[in-house]
Design a protein around this motif. Structure first.
Motif, PDB file in Angstrom:
ATOM      1  N   VAL A  77      38.602  39.739  44.647  1.00 28.61           N
ATOM      2  CA  VAL A  77      39.094  39.068  43.450  1.00 28.61           C
ATOM      3  C   VAL A  77      38.057  39.110  42.333  1.00 28.61           C
ATOM      4  O   VAL A  77      38.374  39.421  41.172  1.00 28.61           O
ATOM      5  N   MET A  78      36.814  38.816  42.660  1.00 29.82           N
ATOM      6  CA  MET A  78      35.772  38.812  41.646  1.00 29.82           C
ATOM      7  C   MET A  78      35.546  40.207  41.075  1.00 29.82           C
ATOM      8  O   MET A  78      35.272  40.369  39.873  1.00 29.82           O
ATOM      9  N   THR A  79      35.671  41.221  41.896  1.00 27.42           N
ATOM     10  CA  THR A  79      35.535  42.599  41.410  1.00 27.42           C
ATOM     11  C   THR A  79      36.605  42.908  40.364  1.00 27.42           C
ATOM     12  O   THR A  79      36.319  43.478  39.306  1.00 27.42           O
ATOM     13  N   VAL A  80      37.846  42.506  40.656  1.00 31.20           N
ATOM     14  CA  VAL A  80      38.945  42.742  39.716  1.00 31.20           C
ATOM     15  C   VAL A  80      38.733  41.965  38.424  1.00 31.20           C
ATOM     16  O   VAL A  80      38.943  42.487  37.323  1.00 31.20           O
ATOM     17  N   ILE A  81      38.311  40.704  38.541  1.00 33.89           N
ATOM     18  CA  ILE A  81      38.091  39.875  37.352  1.00 33.89           C
ATOM     19  C   ILE A  81      37.009  40.480  36.460  1.00 33.89           C
ATOM     20  O   ILE A  81      37.155  40.555  35.227  1.00 33.89           O
TER      21      ILE A  81
END
Length: 366
Positions: A232-236
């Motif tokens: 999730v953090m990678t996408v954000i």
């Protein structure tokens, strides 16, 4: 009082157990508690963090279809019951409590074979296989909803509510927000996909994050679940600058305090969660998991919706646009917000932990 408590797998079984332990300690500070769970369940992480002695047994759940794996599970049950019996004899408790999950099976069964008083707690309207099995051995059966009573022996069953409701009702609103470094003065939206996270909810939230700067009066607290956090953090980060009005966490350990500081909650529809939000009178947007037995989450969610306390979005209907529109329609309409709060509060059972504690006192004769 000396108590053995068992409950495992998901937060819905573990958090009521932890809330009951706190209630016991509140009444009897010198009481001793031993928690028996599995090493693979969430309890192996959560329980030791609370400073509670923890022991484990190895057991797996039954398949609902005919399977050779069920033969292995029977063997595991027998071995787990033997180990549980040994642990219980060593600890010598006044009673044994099961709050759900297959680990309770061998533990409560072992206690019953030792003629130790037992209490099982059912959180859902439709009971799980383990509690149905244990109902013939348990001394007392505590249920969260009146509708559950029909599944159990009437003479043993009492309606207590969910102990988690008590813990959340007593939480400090300000402490939860401060612990996350979240600013005061905004409306706070908590988005959680259950204790382990939910991919469908994460996907919808990821798509709405770029739109959040257009809602400066709201602050979003987004709990991804440990297993989803890195992705999730990678996408954000690939989306660009993270908006100032969102806080992202893999997991929240002080959830009662954070819930107390929340104005609107987006989550699944597990029974323990419903006990939490109704005890606080929180409006909610419920996205029931379609992967649970007997579809009990949708039944839970529809019940709250019928009472005017929640809005329901099925996972097949979930989009970022639908979710954001629903959030804004509640928080921007003071009448709708107030009505949902009143309806939720009317369903709450903040005295639940006290009622379960009293049942323990009754069956132990103390």
């Amino acid at each position: 009082m000396k108590i053995v408590i068992s409950g495992g797998g998901t937060g819905g079984h573990i958090y009521p157990a932890l809330a009951l332990i706190k209630e016991i300690k509140r009444h009897e500070p010198d009481s001793q508690v031993l928690y028996i769970g599995t090493v693979r369940g969430l309890e192996a992480d959560l329980v030791p963090k609370e400073g509670i002695p923890f022991k484990s047994v190895y057991i797996t759940g039954f398949k609902r279809s005919l399977s050779f794996e069920n033969v292995k599970t029977i063997v595991r049950f027998i071995k787990a019951a033997r180990r549980a019996r040994k642990l219980i004899k060593q600890f010598a408790p006044d009673a044994v409590v099961g709050t759900g999950g297959y680990v309770c099976g061998p533990v409560v069964y072992a206690a019953s074979s030792l003629r130790i008083p037992t209490l099982i707690h059912e959180q859902n309207v439709i009971p799980g296989l383990t509690n149905k099995f244990l109902s013939r051995y348990a001394t007392r059966i505590a249920v969260s909803f009146g509708g559950s009573s029909a599944y159990f022996p009437r003479e043993k069953t009492v309606i207590t509510g969910n102990p988690r409701a008590t813990e959340v009702a007593m939480a400090d609103r300000r402490a939860g927000l401060l612990s996350l470094g979240i600013p005061q003065g905004k409306k706070h939206v908590l988005i959680v996909g259950g204790s382990r996270g939910a991919r469908a909810i994460n996907d919808a939230v990821l798509n709405l994050i770029p739109q959040l700067p257009g809602y400066p009066d709201y602050h979003f607290i987004y709990v991804t679940g440990d297993v989803h956090y890195k992705k999730v953090m990678t996408v954000i980060e690939e989306q660009g600058k993270i908006p100032d009005n969102i806080t992202v966490r893999p997991f929240i350990y002080n959830m009662p305090e954070v819930l107390a500081g929340t104005d609107l909650i987006v989550n699944r529809a597990g029974a323990s969660f419903l006990a939490e939000i109704t005890s606080l009178g929180l409006p909610s947007i419920l996205i029931p998991s379609p992967y649970v037995t007997n579809n009990h989450q949708e039944k839970n969610a529809r019940w709250l919706e019928e009472q005017g306390a929640a809005s329901v979005i099925l996972e097949t209907e979930l989009t970022s646009e639908r979710l954001l529109d629903e959030i804004d329609s509640i928080l921007s309409d003071s009448g709708k917000d107030a009505g949902m709060r009143k309806a939720a509060r009317s369903l709450g059972q903040p005295e639940a932990a006290e009622l379960v504690y009293k049942e323990l006192k009754t069956i132990t004769g103390t």
